[in-house]
Design a protein around this motif. Structure first.
Motif, PDB file in Angstrom:
ATOM      1  N   VAL A  62    -143.257  16.172   8.599  1.00 41.51           N
ATOM      2  CA  VAL A  62    -141.949  16.464   9.193  1.00 41.51           C
ATOM      3  C   VAL A  62    -141.227  17.522   8.366  1.00 41.51           C
ATOM      4  O   VAL A  62    -140.645  18.476   8.898  1.00 41.51           O
ATOM      5  CB  VAL A  62    -141.095  15.190   9.311  1.00 41.51           C
ATOM      6  N   ALA A  63    -141.262  17.370   7.037  1.00 39.47           N
ATOM      7  CA  ALA A  63    -140.607  18.341   6.164  1.00 39.47           C
ATOM      8  C   ALA A  63    -141.269  19.714   6.265  1.00 39.47           C
ATOM      9  O   ALA A  63    -140.588  20.744   6.291  1.00 39.47           O
ATOM     10  CB  ALA A  63    -140.632  17.846   4.721  1.00 39.47           C
ATOM     11  N   ALA A  64    -142.602  19.742   6.331  1.00 39.43           N
ATOM     12  CA  ALA A  64    -143.316  21.022   6.456  1.00 39.43           C
ATOM     13  C   ALA A  64    -142.989  21.694   7.779  1.00 39.43           C
ATOM     14  O   ALA A  64    -142.787  22.911   7.843  1.00 39.43           O
ATOM     15  CB  ALA A  64    -144.819  20.792   6.333  1.00 39.43           C
ATOM     16  N   PHE A  65    -142.924  20.912   8.843  1.00 39.78           N
ATOM     17  CA  PHE A  65    -142.568  21.427  10.152  1.00 39.78           C
ATOM     18  C   PHE A  65    -141.170  22.049  10.109  1.00 39.78           C
ATOM     19  O   PHE A  65    -140.944  23.165  10.588  1.00 39.78           O
ATOM     20  CB  PHE A  65    -142.609  20.288  11.174  1.00 39.78           C
ATOM     21  N   ALA A  66    -140.221  21.323   9.499  1.00 43.06           N
ATOM     22  CA  ALA A  66    -138.846  21.813   9.409  1.00 43.06           C
ATOM     23  C   ALA A  66    -138.766  23.086   8.588  1.00 43.06           C
ATOM     24  O   ALA A  66    -138.050  24.032   8.937  1.00 43.06           O
ATOM     25  CB  ALA A  66    -137.950  20.736   8.799  1.00 43.06           C
ATOM     26  N   SER A  67    -139.507  23.139   7.485  1.00 39.53           N
ATOM     27  CA  SER A  67    -139.466  24.304   6.607  1.00 39.53           C
ATOM     28  C   SER A  67    -139.916  25.562   7.338  1.00 39.53           C
ATOM     29  O   SER A  67    -139.262  26.609   7.276  1.00 39.53           O
ATOM     30  CB  SER A  67    -140.353  24.058   5.381  1.00 39.53           C
ATOM     31  N   VAL A  68    -141.033  25.480   8.040  1.00 44.45           N
ATOM     32  CA  VAL A  68    -141.535  26.639   8.779  1.00 44.45           C
ATOM     33  C   VAL A  68    -140.584  27.003   9.908  1.00 44.45           C
ATOM     34  O   VAL A  68    -140.307  28.181  10.169  1.00 44.45           O
ATOM     35  CB  VAL A  68    -142.947  26.365   9.331  1.00 44.45           C
TER      36      VAL A  68
END
Length: 390
Positions: A62-68
Motif C-alpha cells: 500500500v505504501a509503495a503504491f501510494a509513493s509511486v
C-alpha cells in the motif's frame, strides 16, 4: 487518480507511514487473525507469518503504491500485476478487501496515534480503495482469461505420478478429476496447491509449472526446512502418493516467456530452475530459432534438479547453450565452472531479454551484472518465491 487534496496529505505523511510500516504490519496481522483465525489457518502462509517475511508485504505494498502514485501521477502497474496474479491464484475475492481495510486502518490509527487525523485517514483511505478497486478489476480480467470467472479457481486433481528429481525435489503430475482440459499456462507461470494438514488447516502454496501441457498439471516441490516454513512441502514429500486428490488452481503469474524472436537469457539458481525449465520446454517444443543462453548455479551436481532435462532441451534447439556453475563440484561430475554465477565469462547476445529466478542474493548479483553489461532494466524480469515479490 488520487484527488489533489489527498495527494498532498499522502505526500506529507509518507515518511511517517514508511517509518512505522513494520509496527503497523505487526499490529494489523495481530488484529486480523484475532478477528478471523480462519484466514491464518486456510489462506495466509503460516510459515511466512512465523518467520516474518510476510509481515511487511501488504502494508508495504500500500505504501509503495501510494509513493509511486504521488510521485509519478500513475499507478505502479508492475506491482499491481504481480499482486493481482497472486490474489487470483489464491482465490481472493472482492468481499475480503473490506475486512483487510478495517483491520489495516485500525492498526494505522493505533500506531500513529494523534498523527492519524481525520484528514490523514481519509487520504490514505482513498489510496487503499483506489488500489483495491484497480486490483479487483485486474483480478476479474485474469480470471476471465483463465476461464474461471464467476466461479472458483480451485479444481480437484488426482495425482498420477510423483518422481524424485533430487533428495529434496520431487515432480508431481496430476490430472483433473472431472476429465476436462486445464487452461493452457504460459511458460513461467505457477499454480496454487491446497492441502489439508494434520491439524485441519488447509494451507496453500504456489509451485512453478515445469510444463505447459493441458492434460495435467506438472510442478516441482522442494522440501523446505520446518515446520512451520516447510509444513506444506514436507507434507507433500512425506504423504502425497499416486491416487491422492489435491486442490489446484488455474495457472497464473506475470513473469512469462515473451513471444518475440529476440535472444533470451534464462538465469537461475537452486530451485529457481523450475520456471526456466518450463520456458525452455516451450522453446524446445517449437524448435525455436531464437538464440537461447541458459545459466544455472547450484551447490553441486546432486542438488541440481532437472539437470538431464536441461541438457536434453538445449540439445533440441538450433542456437542454444547452457552454462552451469557448482559451488562444490563433485570430482566425477564437474560443472562447467566452479563458484558463483559470473556472467562476465559468457557472451550476452545483444538485444536479449532476461528471465531470472533464485535466491535474493543471486537475483541482486545477476541483475547488477546484466545492467553493467548494458541490458536495460525493462528487459530484466524476476520471478520471486517470497512475499518480497510484492
Amino acid at each position: 487518480m488520487l484527488s489533489e487534496t489527498s495527494a498532498a496529505t499522502v505526500r506529507a505523511t509518507l515518511p511517517a507511514v514508511g517509518e512505522a510500516i513494520g509496527e503497523i504490519s505487526s499490529v494489523f496481522y495481530g488484529r486480523l487473525f484475532t478477528a478471523h483465525p480462519e484466514l491464518l489457518r486456510d489462506l495466509f502462509n503460516r510459515g511466512n507469518q512465523a518467520n516474518g517475511t510476510q509481515q511487511r508485504a501488504l502494508a508495504g505494498a500500500v505504501a509503495a503504491f501510494a509513493s509511486v502514485l504521488v510521485q509519478e501521477g500513475a499507478a505502479p502497474q508492475a506491482l499491481l500485476d504481480r499482486i493481482a496474479h497472486k490474489h487470483a491464484s489464491l482465490g481472493i475475492t472482492r468481499d475480503q478487501y473490506p475486512i483487510v481495510y478495517t483491520h489495516l486502518f485500525a492498526a494505522i490509527a493505533e500506531v500513529l496515534g494523534e498523527a492519524a487525523t481525520d484528514d490523514v485517514v481519509d487520504a490514505w483511505t482513498e489510496v487503499y480503495w483506489l488500489m483495491a478497486d484497480t486490483l479487483c478489476a485486474i483480478e476479474d480480467r485474469l480470471r476471465d482469461e483463465a476461464g474461471v470467472s464467476g466461479g472458483t479457481t480451485w479444481r480437484e486433481f488426482r495425482v498420477v505420478g510423483r518422481y524424485t528429481e533430487t533428495a529434496d525435489v520431487l515432480t508431481v503430475l496430476a490430472r483433473p478429476v472431472d476429465g476436462h482440459p486445464i487452461p493452457r499456462a504460459r511458460a513461467g507461470q505457477y499454480v496454487s496447491v491446497q492441502v489439508e494438514l494434520p491439524d485441519g488447516a488447509h494451507q496453500i502454496r504456489q509451485y512453478s509449472l515445469t510444463s505447459t501441457r493441458t492434460d495435467a498439471a506438472q510442478f516441482a516441490v522442494k522440501k523446505l526446512a520446518g515446520p512451520p516454513a516447510g509444513e506444506v512441502s514436507g507434507h507433500l514429500h512425506q504423504h502425497l502418493t499416486e491416487g491422492d486428490v489435491v486442490r489446484i488452481s488455474a495457472p497464473f503469474g506475470d513473469v512469462v516467456l515473451d513471444v518475440s524472436d529476440r535472444p533470451v537469457l534464462l538465469a537461475s539458481a537452486g530451485i529457481g530452475c523450475t520456471p526456466m525449465i518450463g520456458m525452455l520446454g516451450d522453446l524446445a517444443a517449437d524448435t525455436s530459432a531464437r538464440r537461447v543462453v541458459v545459466v544455472h548455479g547450484d551447490r553441486d551436481e546432486s542438488t541440481h534438479a532437472f539437470r538431464a532435462d536441461l541438457e536434453q532441451l538445449v540439445a533440441k534447439l538450433p542456437d542454444a547453450a547452457a552454462h552451469v556453475w557448482y559451488e562444490h563440484p563433485q570430482e566425477d561430475r564437474p560443472a562447467d565452472r566452479t563458484g558463483l554465477v559470473d556472467l562476465g565469462t559468457i557472451d550476452i547476445p545483444e538485444g536479449a531479454v532476461a528471465y531470472l529466478c533464485g535466491p535474493t542474493a543471486f537475483l541482486e548479483a545477476v541483475g547488477t551484472q546484466l545492467r553493467d553489461r548494458g541490458v536495460p532494466a525493462a528487459d530484466i524480469h524476476y520471478e520471486l518465491f517470497t512475499p518480497a515479490g510484492f
